[in-house]
Design a protein around this motif. Structure first.
Motif, PDB file in Angstrom:
ATOM      1  N   GLU A  52      -5.445  27.488 -10.438  1.00  0.00           N
ATOM      2  CA  GLU A  52      -4.386  26.787  -9.704  1.00  0.00           C
ATOM      3  C   GLU A  52      -4.301  27.187  -8.235  1.00  0.00           C
ATOM      4  O   GLU A  52      -3.426  26.688  -7.528  1.00  0.00           O
ATOM      5  CB  GLU A  52      -3.017  26.972 -10.370  1.00  0.00           C
ATOM      6  CG  GLU A  52      -3.013  26.408 -11.775  1.00  0.00           C
ATOM      7  CD  GLU A  52      -1.683  26.606 -12.485  1.00  0.00           C
ATOM      8  OE1 GLU A  52      -1.561  26.147 -13.626  1.00  0.00           O
ATOM      9  OE2 GLU A  52      -0.780  27.222 -11.891  1.00  0.00           O
ATOM     10  N   GLN A 109      -9.829  23.836   1.224  1.00  0.00           N
ATOM     11  CA  GLN A 109      -8.578  23.478   0.588  1.00  0.00           C
ATOM     12  C   GLN A 109      -8.913  22.372  -0.386  1.00  0.00           C
ATOM     13  O   GLN A 109      -9.366  21.298   0.013  1.00  0.00           O
ATOM     14  CB  GLN A 109      -7.527  23.010   1.595  1.00  0.00           C
ATOM     15  CG  GLN A 109      -6.219  22.637   0.930  1.00  0.00           C
ATOM     16  CD  GLN A 109      -5.068  22.551   1.899  1.00  0.00           C
ATOM     17  OE1 GLN A 109      -4.849  23.466   2.687  1.00  0.00           O
ATOM     18  NE2 GLN A 109      -4.335  21.444   1.853  1.00  0.00           N
ATOM     19  N   ASN A 110      -8.693  22.655  -1.665  1.00  0.00           N
ATOM     20  CA  ASN A 110      -9.200  21.798  -2.733  1.00  0.00           C
ATOM     21  C   ASN A 110     -10.708  21.628  -2.529  1.00  0.00           C
ATOM     22  O   ASN A 110     -11.404  22.629  -2.378  1.00  0.00           O
ATOM     23  CB  ASN A 110      -8.438  20.482  -2.762  1.00  0.00           C
ATOM     24  CG  ASN A 110      -6.957  20.715  -3.013  1.00  0.00           C
ATOM     25  OD1 ASN A 110      -6.586  21.463  -3.907  1.00  0.00           O
ATOM     26  ND2 ASN A 110      -6.107  20.097  -2.207  1.00  0.00           N
ATOM     27  N   GLU A 111     -11.233  20.413  -2.466  1.00  0.00           N
ATOM     28  CA  GLU A 111     -12.678  20.262  -2.321  1.00  0.00           C
ATOM     29  C   GLU A 111     -13.113  20.118  -0.865  1.00  0.00           C
ATOM     30  O   GLU A 111     -14.303  20.080  -0.565  1.00  0.00           O
ATOM     31  CB  GLU A 111     -13.167  19.056  -3.130  1.00  0.00           C
ATOM     32  CG  GLU A 111     -12.659  17.713  -2.639  1.00  0.00           C
ATOM     33  CD  GLU A 111     -11.289  17.367  -3.209  1.00  0.00           C
ATOM     34  OE1 GLU A 111     -10.648  18.249  -3.810  1.00  0.00           O
ATOM     35  OE2 GLU A 111     -10.883  16.206  -3.056  1.00  0.00           O
ATOM     36  N   ASN A 160      -5.419  26.583  -4.717  1.00  0.00           N
ATOM     37  CA  ASN A 160      -6.117  25.456  -4.126  1.00  0.00           C
ATOM     38  C   ASN A 160      -6.926  25.839  -2.888  1.00  0.00           C
ATOM     39  O   ASN A 160      -7.680  25.040  -2.366  1.00  0.00           O
ATOM     40  CB  ASN A 160      -5.132  24.326  -3.791  1.00  0.00           C
ATOM     41  CG  ASN A 160      -4.109  24.733  -2.744  1.00  0.00           C
ATOM     42  OD1 ASN A 160      -3.872  25.913  -2.514  1.00  0.00           O
ATOM     43  ND2 ASN A 160      -3.509  23.755  -2.097  1.00  0.00           N
ATOM     44  N   ARG A 161      -6.769  27.078  -2.436  1.00  0.00           N
ATOM     45  CA  ARG A 161      -7.499  27.485  -1.236  1.00  0.00           C
ATOM     46  C   ARG A 161      -8.511  28.563  -1.590  1.00  0.00           C
ATOM     47  O   ARG A 161      -8.210  29.477  -2.368  1.00  0.00           O
ATOM     48  CB  ARG A 161      -6.526  27.981  -0.166  1.00  0.00           C
ATOM     49  CG  ARG A 161      -5.682  26.838   0.354  1.00  0.00           C
ATOM     50  CD  ARG A 161      -4.648  27.248   1.328  1.00  0.00           C
ATOM     51  NE  ARG A 161      -3.964  26.068   1.852  1.00  0.00           N
ATOM     52  CZ  ARG A 161      -2.760  26.073   2.367  1.00  0.00           C
ATOM     53  NH1 ARG A 161      -2.076  27.194   2.435  1.00  0.00           N
ATOM     54  NH2 ARG A 161      -2.221  24.955   2.824  1.00  0.00           N
ATOM     55  N   GLY A 201     -13.034  21.066  -6.434  1.00  0.00           N
ATOM     56  CA  GLY A 201     -11.840  21.802  -6.060  1.00  0.00           C
ATOM     57  C   GLY A 201     -11.554  22.998  -6.938  1.00  0.00           C
ATOM     58  O   GLY A 201     -10.448  23.532  -6.899  1.00  0.00           O
ATOM     59  N   SER A 202     -12.575  23.397  -7.721  1.00  0.00           N
ATOM     60  CA  SER A 202     -12.346  24.583  -8.563  1.00  0.00           C
ATOM     61  C   SER A 202     -13.273  25.693  -8.093  1.00  0.00           C
ATOM     62  O   SER A 202     -12.964  26.360  -7.108  1.00  0.00           O
ATOM     63  CB  SER A 202     -12.561  24.249 -10.036  1.00  0.00           C
ATOM     64  OG  SER A 202     -13.869  23.708 -10.234  1.00  0.00           O
ATOM     65  N   SER A 257      -2.763  30.487  -2.692  1.00  0.00           N
ATOM     66  CA  SER A 257      -1.987  29.286  -2.910  1.00  0.00           C
ATOM     67  C   SER A 257      -0.670  29.461  -2.180  1.00  0.00           C
ATOM     68  O   SER A 257      -0.031  30.496  -2.316  1.00  0.00           O
ATOM     69  CB  SER A 257      -1.727  29.066  -4.401  1.00  0.00           C
ATOM     70  OG  SER A 257      -0.938  27.923  -4.609  1.00  0.00           O
TER      71      SER A 257
END
Lengths: 118, 110
Positions: free
Chosen positions: A28, A50-52, A30-31, A72-73, A96
């Motif tokens: 969870e 940041q995410n993808e 995201n960065r 994004g993982s 995050s």
């Protein structure tokens, strides 16, 4: 929550070879950030997602370096045509933004991948 | 001039004493400040974060921030041999990426 994980932990390669490292952030978060650390120095920023989306790249990140975070993982960092000067610890961190929170995130580091280029 | 400066040490203190670690930074727009501990061969581990002028205490650790002087410090009370490590000061100027100092090596003598 198992923390940030990185694979492999150690990599020995010959000059001119390509290497790829993987980072799995805290779930969870995201960065995601990549840093490089050489002996006696603090970590130096390489790139940030940041995410993808790759939002920032350091001037340290030459054309031989590429990073991705396709869904994004997890993220990968590839170094092509390795040079002896690439020998370092490659650190991944994730963060995050706190809800209602501060104007920055707290970054948590993985165990790192130590690269030795012979 | 480096953006984040720390004395490389080693700083040697006896067990039970207060260790004082200092850091100065050059960018006045710096917003957030962090102290990480790094054992030899390991990755940085977050100890403290501080965002406002003044002191912030967490157990044996106190972070102090003075934005006017562009100075941040970390005090470790009742130092233990297990505190022996390199302490990294990190600054966020709002760019997301942290800028680190080179670290101060602390040695706590039993």
């Amino acid at each position: 929550d198992t923390g940030v994980s990185q694979d492999p932990r150690h990599k020995i390669t010959k000059r001119g070879q390509n290497v790829t490292f993987r980072c799995d952030p805290i779930s969870e978060h995201n960065r995601l950030y990549w840093y490089r650390q050489t002996l006696g120095q603090g970590p130096e920023f390489l790139t940030y997602f940041q995410n993808e989306a790759q939002l920032e790249k350091s001037r340290l990140l030459s054309d031989r370096f590429s990073a991705e975070r396709p869904k994004g993982s997890f993220s990968t960092l590839e170094i092509q045509r390795t040079e002896q000067g690439d020998s370092a610890m490659y650190l991944c961190a994730s963060s995050s933004r706190l809800a209602g929170g501060y104007f920055t995130d707290t970054q948590y580091f993985g165990p790192g991948t130590r690269l030795t280029v012979l | 001039q480096k953006e984040v400066e720390q004395n490389s040490g080693p700083l040697s203190v006896p067990e039970g004493a207060i260790a004082s670690l200092n850091c100065t930074y050059s960018d006045r727009v710096s917003q957030s400040f962090f102290w990480y501990r790094q054992y030899s061969g390991k990755s940085p581990e977050l100890i403290m974060s501080i965002y406002s002028n003044g002191d912030k205490e967490d157990g044996r650790f106190t972070a102090q921030l003075n934005k006017a002087s562009q100075y941040v410090s970390l005090l470790i009370r009742d130092s233990q041999p297990s505190d022996s490590a390199t302490y990294l000061c990190a600054v966020d100027t709002g760019r997301r990426a942290l800028t680190f100092g080179s670290g101060t090596r602390l040695q706590v003598q039993p």
